[in-house]
Design a protein around this motif. Structure first.
Motif: not given
Length: 331
Positions: A163-164, A167, A174, A178, A195, A198, A201-202, A204, A210, A252
């Motif tokens: 995910i990072p 993004v 940022l 989410a 979040a 970055e 984000l993992s 989630l 997003l 997050v």
């Protein structure tokens, strides 16, 4: 007939049977009352227990009866064509079985108004598709601009650890909001996360959407649409996030369903630049366009104004048959 757990068992089932018996008696009494209205309108409703309690308030049903409008419970254990006759069917049940039942009824009884068509409602069950109709709008000369925050869809197949990278690749800024991609009426589908960095984000869980967080002065506009009627109420929302705060905070954070949990801001002493309602011509055009594109007549739009602007607005969510719609309907 059981519809995706909408019909409960055990104590809950007994409680619902008692409620239905009470409703049936009330409806029987209502049917013997002489209505001051020259035309009687019968509305058959198929709703969850939670929706019935929030929507069919005694003050509302009494006002409706005085206008010649009668709400009659649909028995989901009996064939729908054998019930009624109805002028309107009002429904909010989940499950493919119910969807097929109401769509078949709608096709065979075009004289009955169904609020709303199942396929149109289904369109709002996906946060990507629901907002696409806003993206496609061209609201020129409407006293403002309406769009959606930049967003990125993360599918179920994606590894959260990627995910990072996704993004960064999309060039998104940022913090990010989410939300679950699928809206199925469950509490989980309305979970909201913010979040700040970055790497977090993992944490989630896909599938999700997003959205770039837009500072909006901590105020949300809930725009209720019932046919051609429009009602706007204000709700407190997430506060602005400064660059300084963003540089100091990581992780997050989970929030409740902000627009429902927050207190009303209608009577609060707010900065007029923040609290001023969106221009009426803009709302009328937006409502008209979305009614046409969505094929719905009973929904609400969650909208924010970009902080520091007067006429830049973002639609962040669209909900079918919102919980407080009865308070904003005009009979």
């Amino acid at each position: 007939m059981r519809l995706n757990g909408e019909i409960s068992s055990g104590e809950e089932e007994e409680e619902e049977e008692e409620e239905e018996a009470a409703e049936a008696e009330e409806e029987k009494q209502a049917g013997t009352t002489t209505s001051p209205s020259p035309h009687k309108v019968v509305v058959g409703y198929a709703l969850t227990s939670k929706k019935k309690k929030s929507f069919l308030q005694p003050t509302f049903t009494a006002l409706a009866r005085n206008k010649g409008i009668y709400f009659i419970a649909v028995d989901v254990n009996k064939p729908l064509p054998e019930q009624g006759p109805f002028d309107v069917i009002l429904h909010k049940l989940s499950g493919e079985e119910w969807r097929e039942i109401i769509e078949d009824y709608r096709q065979k009884h075009p004289e009955v108004t169904v609020l709303d068509p199942p396929d149109s409602i289904q369109h709002l069950h996906n946060r990507q598709s629901m907002l696409q109709d806003v993206v496609d709008l061209n609201l020129t000369d409407c006293h403002g601009k309406v769009g959606i925050p930049r967003q990125l869809v993360i599918t179920k197949e994606k590894d959260p650890s990627t995910i990072p990278y996704e993004v960064t690749k999309a060039g998104m800024k940022l913090p990010l909001v989410a939300k679950p991609l699928v809206v199925d009426g469950s509490a989980k589908s309305h979970e909201l996360f913010l979040a700040y960095d970055e790497f977090s984000l993992s944490e989630l869980e896909p599938p999700l959407v997003l959205q770039e967080f837009v500072n909006h002065g901590g105020l949300l506009f809930k725009i209720y649409i019932v046919g051609e009627a429009i009602k706007v109420v204000r709700r407190f929302s997430l506060p602005n996030i400064s660059k300084r705060e963003l540089s100091k905070v990581a992780g997050v954070f989970r929030f409740p369903r902000v627009s429902c949990a927050a207190a009303s801001a209608d009577d609060a002493d707010l900065d007029p630049n923040i609290a001023e309602h969106p221009p009426r011509p803009l709302l009328e055009r937006l409502a008209r366009e979305l009614r046409h594109r969505l094929g719905l007549r009973l929904f609400n739009i969650d909208m924010i104004r970009e902080y520091g602007t007067k006429d830049v607005f973002y639609v962040i969510d669209i909900n079918y048959f919102p919980g407080k719609v009865w308070k904003n309907a005009r009979i």
